[in-house]
Design an enzyme around this catalytic site. Structure first.
Site, PDB file in Angstrom:
ATOM      1  N   GLU A 153    -103.803  36.370   9.890  1.00  0.00           N
ATOM      2  CA  GLU A 153    -103.035  37.743   9.865  1.00  0.00           C
ATOM      3  C   GLU A 153    -102.091  37.900  11.020  1.00  0.00           C
ATOM      4  OE1 GLU A 153    -106.020  41.370   9.041  1.00  0.00           O
ATOM      5  OE2 GLU A 153    -106.917  40.268  10.539  1.00  0.00           O
ATOM      6  N   GLN A 171     -92.575  43.316  -7.576  1.00  0.00           N
ATOM      7  CA  GLN A 171     -91.765  42.452  -8.373  1.00  0.00           C
ATOM      8  C   GLN A 171     -92.791  41.661  -9.598  1.00  0.00           C
ATOM      9  OE1 GLN A 171     -88.648  40.023  -6.163  1.00  0.00           O
ATOM     10  NE2 GLN A 171     -89.922  40.869  -4.447  1.00  0.00           N
ATOM     11  N   GLY A 218    -103.394  39.766   3.738  1.00  0.00           N
ATOM     12  CA  GLY A 218    -102.967  41.451   3.956  1.00  0.00           C
ATOM     13  C   GLY A 218    -103.962  42.193   3.404  1.00  0.00           C
ATOM     14  N   ASP A 222    -110.653  19.612   3.773  1.00  0.00           N
ATOM     15  CA  ASP A 222    -111.678  19.847   4.909  1.00  0.00           C
ATOM     16  C   ASP A 222    -111.730  21.616   5.413  1.00  0.00           C
ATOM     17  OD1 ASP A 222    -112.700  17.538   5.344  1.00  0.00           O
ATOM     18  OD2 ASP A 222    -110.675  16.965   6.339  1.00  0.00           O
ATOM     19  N   LYS A 274     -97.940  36.376  -5.941  1.00  0.00           N
ATOM     20  CA  LYS A 274     -98.202  37.704  -6.579  1.00  0.00           C
ATOM     21  C   LYS A 274     -98.160  37.731  -8.106  1.00  0.00           C
ATOM     22  CE  LYS A 274     -99.466  40.591  -3.293  1.00  0.00           C
ATOM     23  NZ  LYS A 274    -100.386  41.406  -3.064  1.00  0.00           N
ATOM     24  N   GLY A 278    -101.727  43.272  13.206  1.00  0.00           N
ATOM     25  CA  GLY A 278    -102.427  43.912  12.200  1.00  0.00           C
ATOM     26  C   GLY A 278    -103.769  43.063  11.954  1.00  0.00           C
ATOM     27  N   SER A 280     -95.695  16.638   4.294  1.00  0.00           N
ATOM     28  CA  SER A 280     -94.516  16.462   5.514  1.00  0.00           C
ATOM     29  C   SER A 280     -94.956  15.672   6.594  1.00  0.00           C
ATOM     30  CB  SER A 280     -94.100  17.902   6.095  1.00  0.00           C
ATOM     31  OG  SER A 280     -93.381  17.646   7.264  1.00  0.00           O
TER      32      SER A 280
END
Length: 332
Positions: A215, A94, A190, A183, A64, A219, A39
């Site tokens: 993160e 899923q 997670g 680079d 996943k 968290g 972009s």
């Protein structure tokens, strides 16, 4: 660690880049080979040359699928017949349900009661049996171990599993093979399955590439863990990045991250919303909050990227439309 499997002090055998290559073979013709996107607006905004890997365009809408399919495909025929179990806030749920349907393997999914409705509905639609729990008062691993023992199921956790890590590494393998040397590589964090797999692939194919985990501010257990040299556990973080509400890294993921990752940084929920708007407006992509973590690090300067060629993993796009509209709506 990138060339051959190594063992931790506790006796765990860690995956290597060879396992990523094996996973790529299992996934060939099954997983989508997602494109490498650029972009000019993003480059102008950051002063860098960014290359995005949009895993929101992957089957079931997230990276996943790679790890879930690889882990089930690697099982023996006997274990496949008995079925598998996992716990997940949504995308791994899923992935396991969909992969199980493709491979003819029964699946049971333990999901938090407050998981996004779109992810819960999709998991059931893929054929997974959903078992609900309260993420703030109950231990999903404890529930999972009990159910697995009771029903004779194989537990495939969402990130802390060698075959899951290897499968996730195939996204970075594709990115570097398509885009050429980088680079830096920015990856959401997670539980560490994607980051660990990405680091294995990046360091094998592009040794000079510096790998960073990202993160949510609420968290930062991974950041604390990397800097203290041991796994730090925190309370379940409250963040819109539901896929990164993991309170600690894994026994497999942490040593790989500790060895191969340059640093772990954090970004605010507001920065995630800003990145969601950017992807929707400028690149015509629907990206969930967790999927924006890596891009937000580049956009905010949490990782200085100016003048660099930087890979950015977009981890997923599974966000229900009502939530998406609420997140990206202009402030009144």
């Amino acid at each position: 660690m990138t060339a051959a499997r190594t063992q931790t002090e506790t006796g765990l055998t860690l995956p290597s880049y060879a396992d990523v290559e094996t996973a790529a073979g299992r996934l060939r013709g099954v997983a989508h080979h997602t494109p490498a996107l650029t972009s000019r607006t993003a480059n102008a905004r950051t002063g860098a040359s960014l290359v995005f890997k949009p895993e929101n365009l992957q089957r079931m809408g997230a990276f996943k699928f790679r790890g879930g399919y690889n882990a089930i495909a690697a099982l023996s025929p006997e274990r496949k017949r008995a079925g598998v179990l996992t716990f997940s806030s949504g995308n791994h749920a899923q992935a396991i349900a969909y992969s199980g349907r493709l491979l003819g393997v029964p699946t049971t999914i333990i999901m938090p009661e407050d998981a996004p409705q779109a992810k819960m509905a999709a998991t059931r639609a893929y054929g997974g049996e959903v078992v609900l729990y309260d993420r703030y008062t109950q231990d999903r691993l404890e529930i999972g171990n009990e159910l697995a023992a009771e029903r004779g199921l194989t537990l495939i956790p969402p990130y802390d599993h060698p075959d899951v890590i290897a499968g996730q590494g195939t996204a970075t393998k594709e990115l570097i093979e398509d885009a050429g040397p980088l680079d830096m590589l920015l990856v959401c964090l997670g539980g560490g399955g994607l980051l660990a797999g990405a680091a294995l692939a990046a360091k094998a194919l592009n040794p000079a590439c510096r790998v960073f985990g990202v993160e949510p501010e609420a968290g930062n257990d991974g950041q604390q863990s990397l800097r203290s040299g041991k796994i730090v556990r925190i309370a379940v973080p409250k963040t819109i990045a539901d896929g990164a509400q993991t309170p600690f890294l894994g026994d497999y993921t942490f040593p790989i991250i500790q060895d191969l990752v340059e640093d772990i940084v954090t970004v605010s929920d507001a920065a995630l919303v800003d990145a969601m708007r950017f992807f929707a407006e400028r690149m015509k992509l629907v990206v969930e909050p967790t999927g924006c973590l890596a891009a937000a690090a580049a956009f905010t300067g949490a990782v200085p990227v100016e003048g660099r060629r930087v890979g950015v993993i977009i981890s997923g796009g599974n966000v229900d439309l009502a939530s998406f509209a609420r997140f990206v709506a202009p402030a009144s």
